[in-house]
Write a protein that holds these residues in place. Structure first.
Motif, PDB file in Angstrom:
ATOM      1  N   LEU A  27       0.884  -1.168  -0.272  1.00 40.70           N
ATOM      2  CA  LEU A  27       0.105  -0.076   0.240  1.00 40.70           C
ATOM      3  C   LEU A  27       0.877   1.052   0.095  1.00 40.70           C
ATOM      4  O   LEU A  27       0.695   2.140  -0.709  1.00 40.70           O
ATOM      5  CB  LEU A  27      -0.988   0.097   1.180  1.00 40.70           C
ATOM      6  N   ILE A  28       1.957   1.335   0.929  1.00 40.39           N
ATOM      7  CA  ILE A  28       2.766   2.349   0.822  1.00 40.39           C
ATOM      8  C   ILE A  28       3.448   2.530  -0.489  1.00 40.39           C
ATOM      9  O   ILE A  28       3.696   3.801  -0.909  1.00 40.39           O
ATOM     10  CB  ILE A  28       3.721   2.319   2.065  1.00 40.39           C
ATOM     11  N   GLN A  29       4.153   1.436  -1.226  1.00 38.23           N
ATOM     12  CA  GLN A  29       4.743   1.537  -2.325  1.00 38.23           C
ATOM     13  C   GLN A  29       3.741   2.276  -3.351  1.00 38.23           C
ATOM     14  O   GLN A  29       4.355   3.146  -4.093  1.00 38.23           O
ATOM     15  CB  GLN A  29       5.210  -0.005  -2.717  1.00 38.23           C
ATOM     16  N   SER A  30       2.525   2.009  -3.323  1.00 40.43           N
ATOM     17  CA  SER A  30       1.522   2.454  -4.238  1.00 40.43           C
ATOM     18  C   SER A  30       1.337   4.182  -4.010  1.00 40.43           C
ATOM     19  O   SER A  30       0.988   4.678  -4.934  1.00 40.43           O
ATOM     20  CB  SER A  30       0.282   1.760  -4.241  1.00 40.43           C
ATOM     21  N   LYS A  31       1.527   4.360  -2.907  1.00 38.49           N
ATOM     22  CA  LYS A  31       1.329   5.796  -2.862  1.00 38.49           C
ATOM     23  C   LYS A  31       2.628   6.707  -2.856  1.00 38.49           C
ATOM     24  O   LYS A  31       2.604   8.034  -2.555  1.00 38.49           O
ATOM     25  CB  LYS A  31       0.944   5.806  -1.183  1.00 38.49           C
ATOM     26  N   ILE A  32       3.740   6.195  -2.976  1.00 42.56           N
ATOM     27  CA  ILE A  32       5.034   6.834  -2.973  1.00 42.56           C
ATOM     28  C   ILE A  32       5.059   7.492  -4.486  1.00 42.56           C
ATOM     29  O   ILE A  32       5.400   6.984  -5.353  1.00 42.56           O
ATOM     30  CB  ILE A  32       6.199   6.042  -2.809  1.00 42.56           C
ATOM     31  N   ARG A  33       5.246   8.781  -4.278  1.00 48.04           N
ATOM     32  CA  ARG A  33       5.359   9.787  -5.552  1.00 48.04           C
ATOM     33  C   ARG A  33       5.701  11.351  -5.128  1.00 48.04           C
ATOM     34  O   ARG A  33       5.549  11.587  -3.729  1.00 48.04           O
ATOM     35  CB  ARG A  33       4.026   9.787  -6.466  1.00 48.04           C
ATOM     36  N   PRO A  34       6.485  12.024  -5.999  1.00 50.34           N
ATOM     37  CA  PRO A  34       6.513  13.296  -5.554  1.00 50.34           C
ATOM     38  C   PRO A  34       5.498  14.238  -5.295  1.00 50.34           C
ATOM     39  O   PRO A  34       4.309  13.905  -5.648  1.00 50.34           O
ATOM     40  CB  PRO A  34       7.220  13.696  -6.873  1.00 50.34           C
ATOM     41  N   GLY A  35       5.511  14.768  -4.072  1.00 47.94           N
ATOM     42  CA  GLY A  35       4.479  15.592  -3.421  1.00 47.94           C
ATOM     43  C   GLY A  35       3.762  15.092  -2.178  1.00 47.94           C
ATOM     44  O   GLY A  35       3.006  15.671  -1.699  1.00 47.94           O
ATOM     45  N   VAL A  36       3.989  13.667  -2.144  1.00 54.85           N
ATOM     46  CA  VAL A  36       3.471  13.090  -0.798  1.00 54.85           C
ATOM     47  C   VAL A  36       4.360  13.386   0.538  1.00 54.85           C
ATOM     48  O   VAL A  36       5.434  13.261   0.249  1.00 54.85           O
ATOM     49  CB  VAL A  36       3.430  11.655  -1.183  1.00 54.85           C
ATOM     50  N   THR A  37       3.703  13.738   1.456  1.00 49.26           N
ATOM     51  CA  THR A  37       4.469  13.791   2.608  1.00 49.26           C
ATOM     52  C   THR A  37       4.445  12.490   3.306  1.00 49.26           C
ATOM     53  O   THR A  37       3.679  11.553   3.303  1.00 49.26           O
ATOM     54  CB  THR A  37       3.822  14.934   3.587  1.00 49.26           C
ATOM     55  N   THR A  38       5.509  12.347   4.303  1.00 44.26           N
ATOM     56  CA  THR A  38       5.475  11.196   5.039  1.00 44.26           C
ATOM     57  C   THR A  38       4.648  11.102   6.038  1.00 44.26           C
ATOM     58  O   THR A  38       4.220   9.850   6.479  1.00 44.26           O
ATOM     59  CB  THR A  38       7.065  11.110   5.674  1.00 44.26           C
ATOM     60  N   LEU A  39       3.783  12.178   6.514  1.00 41.79           N
ATOM     61  CA  LEU A  39       2.784  11.852   7.325  1.00 41.79           C
ATOM     62  C   LEU A  39       1.678  11.089   6.827  1.00 41.79           C
ATOM     63  O   LEU A  39       0.918  10.408   7.177  1.00 41.79           O
ATOM     64  CB  LEU A  39       2.348  13.368   7.775  1.00 41.79           C
ATOM     65  N   GLU A  40       1.470  11.703   5.215  1.00 37.21           N
ATOM     66  CA  GLU A  40       0.515  10.850   4.671  1.00 37.21           C
ATOM     67  C   GLU A  40       0.392   9.429   4.455  1.00 37.21           C
ATOM     68  O   GLU A  40      -0.351   8.539   4.634  1.00 37.21           O
ATOM     69  CB  GLU A  40       0.505  11.618   3.346  1.00 37.21           C
ATOM     70  N   LYS A  83       6.087  16.609   7.812  1.00 38.07           N
ATOM     71  CA  LYS A  83       5.554  17.623   6.742  1.00 38.07           C
ATOM     72  C   LYS A  83       6.773  17.129   5.597  1.00 38.07           C
ATOM     73  O   LYS A  83       6.655  17.897   4.474  1.00 38.07           O
ATOM     74  CB  LYS A  83       5.500  19.025   7.109  1.00 38.07           C
ATOM     75  N   TYR A  84       7.743  16.360   5.670  1.00 35.54           N
ATOM     76  CA  TYR A  84       8.643  16.220   4.522  1.00 35.54           C
ATOM     77  C   TYR A  84       8.131  15.713   3.426  1.00 35.54           C
ATOM     78  O   TYR A  84       7.337  14.609   3.481  1.00 35.54           O
ATOM     79  CB  TYR A  84       9.750  15.142   5.032  1.00 35.54           C
ATOM     80  N   THR A  85       8.141  16.445   2.471  1.00 36.44           N
ATOM     81  CA  THR A  85       7.499  15.984   1.003  1.00 36.44           C
ATOM     82  C   THR A  85       8.513  15.280   0.136  1.00 36.44           C
ATOM     83  O   THR A  85       9.617  16.040  -0.163  1.00 36.44           O
ATOM     84  CB  THR A  85       6.991  17.567   0.608  1.00 36.44           C
ATOM     85  N   LEU A  86       8.067  14.190  -0.271  1.00 35.63           N
ATOM     86  CA  LEU A  86       8.955  13.294  -1.306  1.00 35.63           C
ATOM     87  C   LEU A  86       9.184  14.133  -2.629  1.00 35.63           C
ATOM     88  O   LEU A  86       8.356  15.009  -3.240  1.00 35.63           O
ATOM     89  CB  LEU A  86       8.338  12.139  -1.591  1.00 35.63           C
ATOM     90  N   GLU A  87      10.229  14.210  -3.032  1.00 35.90           N
ATOM     91  CA  GLU A  87      10.860  14.659  -4.291  1.00 35.90           C
ATOM     92  C   GLU A  87      11.398  13.678  -5.042  1.00 35.90           C
ATOM     93  O   GLU A  87      11.778  12.693  -4.827  1.00 35.90           O
ATOM     94  CB  GLU A  87      11.952  15.960  -4.058  1.00 35.90           C
ATOM     95  N   ARG A  88      11.036  14.177  -6.523  1.00 36.39           N
ATOM     96  CA  ARG A  88      11.665  13.247  -7.638  1.00 36.39           C
ATOM     97  C   ARG A  88      12.994  13.186  -7.320  1.00 36.39           C
ATOM     98  O   ARG A  88      14.114  14.234  -7.117  1.00 36.39           O
ATOM     99  CB  ARG A  88      11.182  13.812  -9.020  1.00 36.39           C
ATOM    100  N   GLY A  89      13.604  11.760  -7.311  1.00 31.48           N
ATOM    101  CA  GLY A  89      15.033  11.645  -7.284  1.00 31.48           C
ATOM    102  C   GLY A  89      15.404  11.205  -5.694  1.00 31.48           C
ATOM    103  O   GLY A  89      16.289  10.719  -5.572  1.00 31.48           O
TER     104      GLY A  89
END
Ligand code: MG
Length: 260
Positions: A27-40, A83-89
């Protein structure tokens, strides 16, 4: 504390916790993308784990506020979701613990967020493979040092460093039981493995030097030199028939080495 061995029936209960954990990881893998926060990611994991009648093992553990650990880039482990937001790369290590019927399963994977640098891709591949090489060592008659050595040898062959001050562990009714499972050591050294032992094997690998530092938040561990770091983990039962991975995220859809 002595090593607490598990009966075949108890190992089945731990495997059931592991099944929920693998679903959570997918489930987490499916949600990992740029713009998603680690809290989400954390909230999605907690909702799912509780929906399965289970509890997130990390929540409240020694006061840890999250349900998962989310550790990006040069953070090794124990990142507090926020609030850390995932970024491309980016690379992002996700560590999950699930308690089902009083039994704990513990596992981690590091994911790529979109295309990553060649060195990041190599780090993920080498760290994951070092875990895969440890699995066949988890059999009765082998020694703990055989497991540790398999990880260290593969990682160092590829020019990276295993972290010394953080180790794997026994797992069962408690998340952290004896024995400690270092990611470095001599083949043939240490205790002899016996059927019924269950251990969390968790290579933590830095691109640069092995030293780490703790952040001011009292949890987050970073590579001291700021180099990228990865973490992969299985809960593995040592059985009379050989190793049994109780958290087989590599067999789930989008399994091994799948970039997000
Ligand atoms: Mg662990």
């Amino acid at each position: 504390m002595a090593i607490v061995k598990k009966s075949p029936e108890q190992i089945e209960l731990m495997a059931a916790a592991g099944t929920v954990l693998v679903k959570t990881m997918s489930l987490i893998q499916s949600k990992i993308r740029p713009g998603v926060t680690t809290l989400e990611l954390d909230q999605a994991a907690e909702r799912f784990i509780r929906s399965q009648g289970c509890e997130p093992a990390f929540k409240g553990y020694r006061g840890f506020p999250g349900s998962i650990c989310a550790s990006p880039n040069s953070m090794v482990v124990h990142g507090i979701p926020g609030k850390y937001t995932l970024e491309r790369g980016d690379i992002i290590a996700i560590d999950i613990g699930v308690v089902k019927d009083g039994w704990v399963a513990d596992a981690a994977r590091t994911f790529a967020v979109g295309p990553v640098s060649p060195i990041a891709a190599k780090l993920l591949a080498v760290t994951e493979e070092s875990l895969m090489r440890a699995v066949p060592q988890c059999r009765p008659g082998n020694h703990l040092g055989d497991v540790s050595h398999a990880v260290q040898e593969y990682v160092e062959e590829h020019g990276f460093s295993v972290i010394r001050t953080l180790v794997g562990h026994g797992v069962g009714r408690e998340m952290h039981e004896d024995p400690q499972v270092p990611n470095f050591g001599r083949a043939g050294s240490g205790i002899e493995l016996e059927a019924g032992m269950v251990i969390a094997v968790e290579p933590m690998v830095n691109v640069g030097k092995h030293q780490v530092r703790m952040d001011d938040d009292g949890w987050s561990i970073f590579s001291a030199d700021g180099s990228l770091s990865a973490h992969f983990e299985f809960t593995i039962a040592i059985t009379a028939d050989g190793p049994r991975v109780l958290t087989p995220w590599h067999e789930a859809s989008g399994g091994r080495a799948a970039a997000a």
